[in-house]
Design an enzyme around this catalytic site. Structure first.
Site, PDB file in Angstrom:
ATOM      1  N   TYR A  32       0.854  -1.178   0.000  1.00 27.05           N
ATOM      2  CA  TYR A  32       0.000   0.000   0.000  1.00 27.05           C
ATOM      3  C   TYR A  32       0.888   1.226   0.000  1.00 27.05           C
ATOM      4  O   TYR A  32       2.052   1.171   0.410  1.00 27.05           O
ATOM      5  CB  TYR A  32      -1.034   0.006   1.106  1.00 27.05           C
ATOM      6  N   GLU A  96       2.164  -0.733  -6.180  1.00 26.55           N
ATOM      7  CA  GLU A  96       1.667   0.078  -5.063  1.00 26.55           C
ATOM      8  C   GLU A  96       0.151   0.204  -5.195  1.00 26.55           C
ATOM      9  O   GLU A  96      -0.375   0.438  -6.287  1.00 26.55           O
ATOM     10  CB  GLU A  96       2.296   1.474  -5.077  1.00 26.55           C
ATOM     11  N   ASP A 148       2.546  -3.436   5.200  1.00 30.54           N
ATOM     12  CA  ASP A 148       1.686  -3.346   4.019  1.00 30.54           C
ATOM     13  C   ASP A 148       1.711  -4.613   3.172  1.00 30.54           C
ATOM     14  O   ASP A 148       2.704  -5.308   3.178  1.00 30.54           O
ATOM     15  CB  ASP A 148       2.056  -2.111   3.168  1.00 30.54           C
TER      16      ASP A 148
HETATM   17 ZN   LIG Z   1       5.606  -1.339   0.764  1.00 35.42          ZN
END
Ligand SMILES: [Zn+2]
Length: 232
Positions: A32, A96, A148
């Site tokens: 993320y 991402e 993440d």
């Molecule tokens: Zn990362």
């Protein structure tokens, strides 16, 4: 010449380098953005001063931005390792996914965003022959530093489309491994077994309703199921 996914908006980043001679793309790492807004994340990923990048960013409305050609080494993984090998950037694609993250108001990933993530993942996996088991979260390869894409990420939904694995408890063999401690099992699966937060990272990915860092029986069952499913 490298193809990028269809329907991407070009938003080139200068932050990349050559892949080492002979390096094969074998991992797909999902992140993320962990920034307050999509704009702030896109700006940072393209800022030469920031020295970070990814191959793609997927916004919350499903828009896909392409930053770095897939044949180039993007700078997304940092200090990390999987199955005993470091320098993940050299042998991975990084995506991402826009979300403020734990620092700025972590929230669910919208379905339209996850659908775009899934389509992009399947494209990337097909181009490079990446196996489902080799689609991982940043927290899997850097448990000491990263959370993440986190416990709200829809790993089961992706696994249903052949992206990443989701443990099938029926696959677990509970007759074995009783002598092996959980750190050793995590190490066999691919985590850095010397890292004390590896179990928490495992739960964040594979048992998100039980984020304790303690090895309860369901956590062990899921870990054994994944070991069985991958023959590790
Ligand atoms: Zn990362």
């Amino acid at each position: 010449m490298t193809r990028t996914g269809t329907g991407c908006i070009d938003r080139p980043s200068p932050n990349h380098g050559p892949r080492p001679e002979g390096a094969r793309v074998e991992l797909l790492i999902l992140h993320y953005t962990g920034m307050p807004t999509a704009d702030s994340a896109l700006t940072r990923l393209c800022d030469p001063e920031a020295q970070v990048s990814a191959h793609y960013t997927v916004d919350e409305d499903g828009t896909v931005y392409a930053h770095v050609p897939e044949d180039r080494r993007a700078w997304h993984a940092g200090l990390s390792s999987w199955r005993g090998r470091s320098d993940v950037n050299s042998r991975s694609i990084g995506i991402e996914i826009v979300n403020p993250g734990h620092e700025f108001g972590y929230r669910p990933f919208p379905a339209v965003q996850m659908a775009a993530v899934a389509d992009l993942c399947l494209d990337v996996m097909g181009r490079h022959g990446i196996a489902p088991a080799d689609v991982l979260g940043h927290s899997d390869i850097a448990p000491a530093r990263k959370e993440d894409p986190g416990e709200l990420f829809d790993w089961p939904g992706l696994a249903a489309r052949g992206i990443g694995l989701w443990p099938d408890p029926a696959a677990a063999d509970d007759s074995c491994d009783s002598a092996e401690d959980v750190a050793a099992l995590l190490g066999r699966y691919g985590y850095d077994a010397a890292e004390s937060r590896a179990l928490l990272s495992f739960q964040r990915h594979f048992h998100p309703e039980h984020l304790t860092g303690e090895a309860d029986s369901e956590t062990l069952l899921r870990l054994r199921a994944l070991l069985r499913m991958t023959g590790r």
